[in-house]
Write a protein that holds these residues in place. Structure first.
Motif, mmCIF file in Angstrom:
data_model
loop_
_atom_site.group_PDB
_atom_site.id
_atom_site.type_symbol
_atom_site.label_atom_id
_atom_site.label_comp_id
_atom_site.label_asym_id
_atom_site.label_seq_id
_atom_site.Cartn_x
_atom_site.Cartn_y
_atom_site.Cartn_z
ATOM 1 N N GLU A 54 0.817 -1.217 0.000
ATOM 2 C CA GLU A 54 0.000 0.000 0.000
ATOM 3 C C GLU A 54 0.850 1.266 0.000
ATOM 4 O OE1 GLU A 54 -3.608 2.098 2.552
ATOM 5 O OE2 GLU A 54 -3.048 0.032 2.968
ATOM 6 N N PRO A 55 1.800 1.427 0.938
ATOM 7 C CA PRO A 55 2.634 2.644 0.884
ATOM 8 C C PRO A 55 3.518 2.706 -0.357
ATOM 9 C CG PRO A 55 3.392 1.156 2.621
ATOM 10 C CD PRO A 55 2.083 0.645 2.153
ATOM 11 N N LEU A 56 3.997 1.544 -0.849
ATOM 12 C CA LEU A 56 4.813 1.541 -2.064
ATOM 13 C C LEU A 56 4.013 2.026 -3.269
ATOM 14 C CD1 LEU A 56 6.888 -1.784 -1.814
ATOM 15 C CD2 LEU A 56 7.745 0.556 -1.640
ATOM 16 N N LEU A 57 2.743 1.602 -3.335
ATOM 17 C CA LEU A 57 1.868 2.036 -4.427
ATOM 18 C C LEU A 57 1.612 3.538 -4.352
ATOM 19 C CD1 LEU A 57 0.197 1.062 -6.840
ATOM 20 C CD2 LEU A 57 -1.725 0.703 -5.275
ATOM 21 N N ILE A 84 5.085 14.610 -13.467
ATOM 22 C CA ILE A 84 4.280 15.312 -14.481
ATOM 23 C C ILE A 84 4.085 16.777 -14.104
ATOM 24 C CG2 ILE A 84 1.986 15.419 -15.553
ATOM 25 C CD1 ILE A 84 1.890 12.351 -15.321
ATOM 26 N N VAL A 85 3.782 17.017 -12.831
ATOM 27 C CA VAL A 85 3.571 18.403 -12.368
ATOM 28 C C VAL A 85 4.850 19.226 -12.528
ATOM 29 C CG1 VAL A 85 3.113 19.832 -10.342
ATOM 30 C CG2 VAL A 85 1.705 17.805 -10.778
ATOM 31 N N ILE A 86 5.982 18.636 -12.131
ATOM 32 C CA ILE A 86 7.270 19.347 -12.251
ATOM 33 C C ILE A 86 7.583 19.638 -13.718
ATOM 34 C CG2 ILE A 86 9.771 19.069 -11.978
ATOM 35 C CD1 ILE A 86 9.146 17.525 -9.373
ATOM 36 N N VAL A 119 2.650 6.165 -7.320
ATOM 37 C CA VAL A 119 1.671 7.050 -7.961
ATOM 38 C C VAL A 119 2.028 8.507 -7.692
ATOM 39 C CG1 VAL A 119 -0.759 7.755 -7.995
ATOM 40 C CG2 VAL A 119 -0.179 5.339 -7.893
ATOM 41 N N GLY A 120 2.421 8.796 -6.447
ATOM 42 C CA GLY A 120 2.819 10.166 -6.097
ATOM 43 C C GLY A 120 4.031 10.622 -6.892
ATOM 44 N N GLY A 121 4.963 9.696 -7.115
ATOM 45 C CA GLY A 121 6.154 10.025 -7.896
ATOM 46 C C GLY A 121 5.818 10.351 -9.349
ATOM 47 N N VAL A 122 4.918 9.543 -9.938
ATOM 48 C CA VAL A 122 4.510 9.785 -11.333
ATOM 49 C C VAL A 122 3.795 11.127 -11.461
ATOM 50 C CG1 VAL A 122 3.000 8.986 -13.205
ATOM 51 C CG2 VAL A 122 4.374 7.336 -11.915
ATOM 52 N N VAL A 123 2.849 11.370 -10.554
ATOM 53 C CA VAL A 123 2.104 12.635 -10.587
ATOM 54 C C VAL A 123 3.045 13.815 -10.341
ATOM 55 C CG1 VAL A 123 0.309 14.001 -9.439
ATOM 56 C CG2 VAL A 123 -0.069 11.565 -9.886
#
Length: 201
Positions: free
Chosen positions: A171-174, A185-187, A178-182
């Protein structure tokens, strides 16, 4: 001025997805079919089974599941009165991992020439020392089926605990993934704006 690296990566990926989606899809299908065909060969299956047993985290769990299944099936057959060689042949036929199957073939050959069960299991390097010691004790005391059942019980409990821990870890790895991908993209989207603001300023 040149776009920042994250932005260039995002643009390239976006362009490839729009213009070359068919090539990416064909490549993925081709790779999948090639991998499936390779895994159906003895060499491919052996490589995959070996990789599974040595994989981080999952390898240890897979090993415990396989040993628990082996011990449970073997112990049940012996307690039902099936001769040890016949029981071992049946167990070997039901094993889904080629590395363990090969180890059991060696054990079977050793039994046919009158050797003990525990010694070839130990020499195979596949079975943990605790398992081989308990098998040796079972042979010495004439309670091999009981020892195999104890091994199965112990490893099944370990599998339950490991699965619970793995679920909590996923769960935390997922979330991090996802947070890393988002975040990427934002950066990638805002870096050009920041550069433009600096230039205008």
């Amino acid at each position: 001025s040149e776009l920042p690296l994250p932005t260039r990566i995002l643009v390239i990926a976006s362009t490839a997805a729009r213009q070359w989606w068919w090539a990416v899809l064909a490549g993925m299908v081709g790779l999948w079919m090639s991998a499936t065909a390779f895994l159906k060969t003895p060499a491919g299956r052996r490589l995959a089974d070996q990789a599974l047993l040595h994989a981080p985290v999952i390898g240890s769990l897979a090993e415990r599941i396989l040993i628990a299944r082996f011990a449970r099936t073997f112990g049940t057959l012996l307690s039902s009165g099936v001769p040890i060689l016949s029981a071992l042949e049946t167990v070997r036929a039901t094993v889904t991992n080629m590395i363990i199957e090969e180890a059991l073939q060696d054990v079977e050959r050793s039994l046919k020439v009158g050797e003990s069960l525990a010694r070839p299991m130990e020499l195979s390097g596949v079975f943990p020392p605790l398992v081989t010691r308990m098998v040796a004790l079972g042979e010495e005391t004439g309670q091999l089926d009981r020892m195999l059942m104890q091994i199965a019980d112990s490893y099944e409990e370990e599998v339950e605990v490991a699965l619970g821990g793995l679920t909590q870890l996923l769960e935390p790895l997922l979330i991090v993934f996802v947070g890393g991908v988002v975040g990427f993209i934002v950066i990638a989207m805002f870096l050009p704006l920041m550069s433009l603001t600096k230039l205008l300023g």
